[in-house]
Design an enzyme around this catalytic site. Structure first.
Site, PDB file in Angstrom:
ATOM      1  N   CYS A   1       0.833  -1.203   0.000  1.00 25.22           N
ATOM      2  CA  CYS A   1       0.000   0.000   0.000  1.00 25.22           C
ATOM      3  C   CYS A   1       0.872   1.259   0.000  1.00 25.22           C
ATOM      4  CB  CYS A   1      -0.987  -0.057   1.164  1.00 25.22           C
ATOM      5  SG  CYS A   1      -2.316   1.135   0.955  1.00 25.22           S
TER       6      CYS A   1
ATOM      7  N   HIS B   1      -3.623  -5.149   0.333  1.00 29.75           N
ATOM      8  CA  HIS B   1      -3.088  -5.598   1.625  1.00 29.75           C
ATOM      9  C   HIS B   1      -3.081  -7.127   1.709  1.00 29.75           C
ATOM     10  CE1 HIS B   1      -2.809  -1.780   3.850  1.00 29.75           C
ATOM     11  NE2 HIS B   1      -3.763  -1.390   3.017  1.00 29.75           N
TER      12      HIS B   1
ATOM     13  N   GLU C   1      -1.833  -8.911   3.923  1.00 29.84           N
ATOM     14  CA  GLU C   1      -1.850  -9.378   5.317  1.00 29.84           C
ATOM     15  C   GLU C   1      -3.258  -9.555   5.874  1.00 29.84           C
ATOM     16  OE1 GLU C   1      -1.112  -6.466   4.210  1.00 29.84           O
ATOM     17  OE2 GLU C   1      -1.543  -4.829   5.582  1.00 29.84           O
TER      18      GLU C   1
ATOM     19  N   GLY D   1      -1.194 -14.120  35.489  1.00 28.51           N
ATOM     20  CA  GLY D   1      -1.535 -14.124  34.070  1.00 28.51           C
ATOM     21  C   GLY D   1      -0.569 -14.972  33.250  1.00 28.51           C
ATOM     22  N   VAL D   2      -0.914 -15.135  31.957  1.00 30.80           N
ATOM     23  CA  VAL D   2      -0.144 -16.022  31.091  1.00 30.80           C
ATOM     24  C   VAL D   2       1.292 -15.517  30.894  1.00 30.80           C
ATOM     25  CG1 VAL D   2      -0.084 -17.136  28.828  1.00 30.80           C
ATOM     26  CG2 VAL D   2      -2.259 -16.474  29.818  1.00 30.80           C
TER      27      VAL D   2
END
Ligand code: XMP
Length: 507
Positions: free
Chosen positions: A79, A167, A169, A223-224
C-alpha cells in the site's frame, strides 16, 4: 544466528498483522519504525514496507532513504510502502477517483512472476487507500491489475523489489498468505525454522549466557505472560530466580491460593505476599477510576519494592512484557487510550537490569511457548485479567463486602463458561458490580438490592472487541444462579457494547 524479515512501520493499523503473518510462516520478524533501519544487521533476509495513514504528498508523511535498502535486500512495499517507493523513484501518485476501498479481483497478473506463484485467476484482494499510483517510475513494470487499479502491483525490472497496492496481510485477501510466503520463503529464502521449540532452546541458551550465576526477581500476576516468563527463566537459571506474587485483595475468588498452588507444582520459587489490608485501607472512599488505578499501581510498587529489597544480591528484574505492549508504547503515531502497566515505574534506585525474554512474542506465541514448556492448559488459556483486578469492576467505592459479592457472582459466571465449554471461545469475561440498587421480589418479599452486569467479549488482541453472542440458555442459567446464590444481588444485565466505542473494562 536467527534470520529475520524486517518490517518498516509507516504507521498503518495493519503493520502488526504483517508481523503475525510472517511469524505464521515460521519466520522470525521484527517491526521497527520506518526511519530506524538497523545498520549492519547480517540476520536480515528481506524487508517489508508497511502501509500508512498518510498520503505520500502530505507534508508530514513518513519518508526514509531508500538507498539504505534498495539493491541490498529483497523488498516488498505494501500500500503506502508501494506508493512511497514509486513516488521516491520518480513515479506519480494521485488521489484515487473513487476511493479504492474493499474487495477487488486481480483481473490480470503475471503468472510467471515469483510473487504470484500458485495464484488463482481473479484472486480476491483487499484495497484500502485514498491514493493510487498513476505512473510507474522508469524501469518498473506492472505485474497485476484490477478493473479499477491499473498498477495494482509492480516490480523493478531485474531487481528483487516489489510493490502491491492491496493488503496481502488481511484475511479478505484470500491468497495474501500465499503472496507473503512467495516473498518470505520463495524470494528471501527463509528456512522457516522459527518455532516454539527453537525459541525455547535458543532463549534458554541466551539467558544462561547473559545471566550467569546472577539472581533475578520477577513479579508474577497469575496471568499467562508473567507465568510463561517465570517457567522459561526457571528452566534457564533454576533456583536463582525468585518470584513475587502480590495479593492486593481484589483477585478472583480463591485465585491467590490456586495460582500459588500451580506455581509450586511448576517448581517455581515464589514468595506470596498478602497485602490486602494495605490496599483496602488506601482505597477507602475512593470512587474515581484513575485514582483507584494510581493507588493500586503505587501500592503494588511499594509492596514489590519492600520484598525485592530483601533479596539483597538481586541483579536483574525480569518482566513478562510481550511484543504488542512494546509496539503500542513505541507506536509512531502514538495513540494509547489507557496505560496498563503493573510493574512499570519500579523505583530506579533498585538499580536492577531489565530482562524481558518474551519481548518479541505475540500473545498466541506466548501460549505456544507455554505449552512447549509443559505448562497446564488452565494456566495457558487463562483469560486476561486487569492488574488492578476487581477494583476496576466495582463502580464506586470499594469495600471487602463488595469484593466478596463480586467474587461470588464472577465465580458462577466463569465456572459456568467452563462447564458449558464456552470459556475458550471468549477472549475475556467477568462481572461488574454496579453502583445502583433496584427493586425485586423474592417469595412474597420485596427486595431492594444490587445489580450486576456480565461482560464477555471476543477479540484477538484487546485493541478491538465485540460482545460475545453467548447462548440464551446459558445466560438464563447464570442469571438464575447468581440471583439465587449471591446474597445482595437481585438483577443481572448483559453488556452488549463493542470496543470501540466502549472499552472492555468499565473503568
Ligand atoms: P480496555 O478496558 O482498555 O482493556 O478495553 C483492554 C485489555 O487490557 C486489560 N486491562 C488491564 N490490564 N492492567 C492490566 O494488566 C490494567 O490496569 C488494565 N486495564 C485493562 C483488560 O482487562 C483488557 O484485557
Amino acid at each position: 544466528m536467527q534470520e529475520k524479515i524486517l518490517i518498516l512501520d509507516f504507521g498503518s493499523q495493519t503493520t502488526q498483522l504483517i508481523g503475525r503473518r510472517v511469524r505464521e510462516l515460521d519466520t522470525f520478524c521484527e517491526i521497527v519504525p520506518y526511519n530506524k533501519f538497523p545498520k549492519n544487521d547480517p540476520s536480515v533476509i528481506g524487508v517489508i514496507l508497511s502501509g500508512s495513514p498518510y498520503s505520500v504528498y502530505d507534508e508530514s508523511a513518513f519518508k526514509m532513504d531508500l538507498s539504505e535498502i534498495r539493491g541490498k535486500y529483497p523488498i516488498l512495499g505494501i500500500c503506502y510502502g508501494a506508493q512511497f517507493m514509486a513516488y521516491a523513484n520518480g513515479g506519480k501518485v494521485e488521489p484515487a477517483g473513487s476511493r479504492e476501498y474493499g474487495r477487488a479481483n486481480l483481473a490480470k497478473f503475471d503468472k510467471e512472476n515469483p510473487l504470484f506463484k500458485g495464484f488463482d485467476e481473479n484472486s480476491q484482494v483487499w484495497m484500502s487507500h485514498g491514493d493510487t499510483i498513476t505512473t510507474l517510475p522508469a524501469g518498473f513494470k506492472i505485474i497485476a491489475s484490477t478493473d479499477k487499479v491499473q498498477n495494482a502491483a509492480y516490480q523493478a525490472e531485474g531487481e528483487k523489489l516489489w510493490g502491491v497496492q492491496f493488503h496481502p496481510e488481511v484475511f479478505h485477501s484470500t491468497q495474501g498468505t500465499q503472496l507473503l510466503k512467495n516473498f518470505v520463503v520463495g524470494v528471501c529464502g527463509s528456512k522457516q525454522d522459527w518455532s516454539p521449540a527453537s525459541f525455547v532452546e535458543s532463549t534458554v541458551e541466551e539467558l544462561k549466557k547473559e545471566l550467569g550465576n546472577d539472581r533475578v526477581i520477577l513479579g508474577l500476576s497469575g496471568g499467562v505472560d508473567s507465568s510463561v516468563c517465570a517457567v522459561l527463566l526457571n528452566k534457564a537459571i533454576g533456583k536463582n530466580l525468585t518470584c513475587i506474587f502480590v495479593d492486593h485483595g481484589m483477585l478472583r475468588k480463591n485465585e491467590f491460593k490456586n495460582v500459588m498452588h500451580d506455581y509450586e507444582c511448576l517448581g517455581l520459587n515464589v514468595i506470596g505476599v498478602d497485602a490486602s489490608e494495605k490496599f483496602f485501607k488506601e482505597l477507602e472512599g475512593v470512587t474515581e477510576p484513575e485514582r483507584k488505578r494510581k493507588i493500586i499501581g503505587k501500592g503494588f510498587v511499594d509492596v514489590f519494592d519492600t520484598e525485592a529489597k530483601k533479596i539483597t544480591d538481586a541483579k536483574w528484574l525480569a518482566q513478562g512484557t510481550i511484543y504488542p505492549d512494546r509496539i503500542e508504547s513505541l507506536s509512531i503515531t502514538g495513540m494509547v487510550i489507557k496505560s496498563h502497566h503493573n510493574v512499570g515505574g519500579l523505583p530506579e534506585e533498585m538499580n536492577l537490569k531489565l530482562c524481558e525474554p518474551l519481548k518479541w512474542l505475540f500473545k498466541d506465541e506466548v501460549r505456544r511457548v507455554g505449552r512447549q514448556l509443559g505448562m497446564p492448559d488452565h494456566l495457558i488459556n487463562r483469560h486476561p485479567f486487569p492488574g488492578p483486578g476487581l477494583a476496576v469492576r466495582i463502580l464506586g467505592d470499594i469495600t471487602r463486602e463488595k469484593v466478596q459479592v463480586l467474587q461470588e457472582a464472577d465465580d458462577i459466571f466463569i465456572q459456568g463458561l467452563r462447564d458449558w465449554g464456552l470459556y475458550d471461545q471468549v477472549w475475556q469475561a467477568g462481572v461488574i458490580l454496579l453502583p445502583i440498587k433496584s427493586v425485586g421480589v423474592m417469595g412474597d418479599e420485596r427486595t431492594y438490592e444490587r445489580a450486576v452486569a456480565l461482560r464477555a467479549v471476543t477479540s484477538t488482541d484487546a485493541m478491538t472487541a465485540d460482545w460475545a453472542h453467548l447462548p440464551y440458555d446459558f445466560m438464563a442459567k447464570v442469571s438464575n444462579d447468581i440471583i439465587n446464590k449471591v446474597k445482595g444481588v437481585n438483577r443481572v444485565c448483559y453488556d452488549i457494547s463493542s470496543k470501540p466505542p466502549a472499552t472492555i473494562e468499565w473503568e
